[in-house]
Design an enzyme around this catalytic site. Structure first.
Site, mmCIF file in Angstrom:
data_model
loop_
_atom_site.group_PDB
_atom_site.id
_atom_site.type_symbol
_atom_site.label_atom_id
_atom_site.label_comp_id
_atom_site.label_asym_id
_atom_site.label_seq_id
_atom_site.Cartn_x
_atom_site.Cartn_y
_atom_site.Cartn_z
ATOM 1 N N LYS A 3 89.815 84.084 62.892
ATOM 2 C CA LYS A 3 91.056 84.560 62.260
ATOM 3 C C LYS A 3 91.121 86.082 62.340
ATOM 4 O O LYS A 3 92.154 86.657 62.690
ATOM 5 C CB LYS A 3 91.132 84.079 60.803
ATOM 6 C CG LYS A 3 91.371 82.568 60.682
ATOM 7 C CD LYS A 3 91.254 82.034 59.261
ATOM 8 C CE LYS A 3 91.380 80.516 59.235
ATOM 9 N NZ LYS A 3 91.242 79.907 57.915
ATOM 10 N N ASP A 31 98.281 80.954 53.148
ATOM 11 C CA ASP A 31 97.805 79.586 53.410
ATOM 12 C C ASP A 31 98.767 78.549 52.845
ATOM 13 O O ASP A 31 98.670 77.360 53.178
ATOM 14 C CB ASP A 31 96.429 79.370 52.743
ATOM 15 C CG ASP A 31 95.281 79.390 53.746
ATOM 16 O OD1 ASP A 31 95.518 79.085 54.927
ATOM 17 O OD2 ASP A 31 94.150 79.705 53.318
ATOM 18 N N GLN A 69 88.837 81.202 52.100
ATOM 19 C CA GLN A 69 88.382 80.123 52.983
ATOM 20 C C GLN A 69 87.771 78.989 52.154
ATOM 21 O O GLN A 69 86.959 79.226 51.253
ATOM 22 C CB GLN A 69 87.365 80.672 54.005
ATOM 23 C CG GLN A 69 86.955 79.685 55.080
ATOM 24 C CD GLN A 69 88.094 79.270 56.014
ATOM 25 O OE1 GLN A 69 89.053 79.994 56.214
ATOM 26 N NE2 GLN A 69 87.997 78.078 56.581
HETATM 27 N N1 GUN Z 1 89.283 75.322 55.392
HETATM 28 C C1 GUN Z 1 89.673 74.450 56.331
HETATM 29 N N2 GUN Z 1 90.924 74.725 56.739
HETATM 30 C C2 GUN Z 1 91.334 75.792 56.034
HETATM 31 C C3 GUN Z 1 92.550 76.550 56.013
HETATM 32 O O1 GUN Z 1 93.530 76.285 56.720
HETATM 33 N N3 GUN Z 1 92.571 77.597 55.146
HETATM 34 C C4 GUN Z 1 91.531 77.899 54.340
HETATM 35 N N4 GUN Z 1 91.648 78.928 53.519
HETATM 36 N N5 GUN Z 1 90.404 77.218 54.332
HETATM 37 C C5 GUN Z 1 90.311 76.172 55.176
#
Ligand code: GUN
Length: 292
Positions: free
Chosen positions: A52, A119, A96
């Site tokens: 990311k 998110d 995350q």
């Molecule tokens: N863990 C697995 N997928 C995601 C996501 O799209 N965002 C976040 N913050 N954590 C995750």
């Protein structure tokens, strides 16, 4: 059979975002700034967050990665979130998931300022999504919608079967595919661990979206001819012949299912890269909304 090439489409989207960021820079405007918080040192989570952050560089965003130890308390994390909420330079941030067991995930997600919740996990944003209001759509479901749209996949009146009811993928996906509009207007069945005779349901599906995390769960005999197959699974399976010691496996037995499918996403290179591209898109949106 057409491969839904998430790697290619995500690249196209990143190029489109980069062009917008270049225009912002040329105008002397502040560029979008994404922060990512990771608690602990889970290998897969670290890989995702690193990707990311790297993608931010690629499109010209600023990024900040905040690493906290696995012993971090809920209070400490809430303090960090308050700081990010109040930091005017940060346009959007993500926590995350998963979080260590001492931390209440829902409490943490509710502490994020909805206007910075790129998110789309805050209940306010999730509710807005369910009510067709403008919001941040969670990145993985948003990426799936974008793939369906860019490959002109017909969803109206189709039977979409979603496998898995997670808050991140299955649940929002079931809502989005039933919404009025396109992609959407599907008749949706949401299946999960208590579903009986799942194969009887999946064989009735025009579109299958599997977000279970069980390698090779979806077999050829569970799929009807010309179905559209979206594989969200990405499980690390130990493999001593692989350079990293593991291989990535989707939920779908790709070799056999692809012979019957009309469209199918590969793993890797399908939904995964789309998730990152759409997180960037949400961050750009967050910046644009803060500008006015
Ligand atoms: N863990 C697995 N997928 C995601 C996501 O799209 N965002 C976040 N913050 N954590 C995750």
């Amino acid at each position: 059979m057409t491969i839904l090439d998430g790697k290619k489409v995500s690249n196209d989207i990143k190029n489109e975002i980069k062009a917008e960021v270049d225009a912002m820079k040329a105008n002397g405007e502040k560029v979008p700034h994404l922060a990512a918080v990771i608690v602990g040192d889970d290998g897969a989570s670290l890989t995702y967050v690193n990707s990311k952050v790297k993608s931010c560089e690629r499109v010209g965003f600023e990024s900040t990665m905040i690493r906290l130890p696995h012993t971090t308390s809920e209070l400490e994390l809430l303090k960090k979130i308050k700081e990010l909420n109040n930091n005017d330079d940060i346009d959007g941030f993500i926590i995350q998931l998963p979080l260590p067991p001492q931390i209440d995930t829902q409490k943490v997600l509710m502490a994020v300022d909805p206007s910075k919740d790129v998110d789309g996990f805050h209940p306010e944003n999730f509710g807005r999504m369910a009510l067709d209001m403008s919001t941040f759509i969670p990145a993985t479901p948003f990426g799936i919608l974008e793939l369906l749209e860019r490959y002109d996949v017909d969803t109206k009146g189709k039977h979409t079967v979603v496998i898995g009811r997670s808050h991140i993928v299955g649940r929002p996906m079931s809502i989005l595919m039933s919404r009025k509009g396109w992609p959407g207007n599907s008749t949706v069945t949401l299946t999960h661990s208590s579903t009986k005779n799942i194969a009887q349901i999946t064989t009735q599906a025009d579109i299958i979206i599997s977000a279970l995390g069980v390698p090779d769960f979806v077999k050829a005999e569970m799929v009807r001819d010309d179905a559209v197959i979206i594989d969200v699974g990405i499980t690390r399976v130990p493999d001593e012949n692989a350079k990293r010691g593991y291989v990535l496996k989707g939920d779908v037995d790709f070799e056999n299912v692809s012979k019957k499918a009309s469209f199918i996403t590969p793993v890797p290179g399908g939904v995964g890269p789309m998730t990152i591209a759409m997180l960037l898109k949400n961050t750009l949106l967050a910046r644009e909304q803060r500008r006015v």
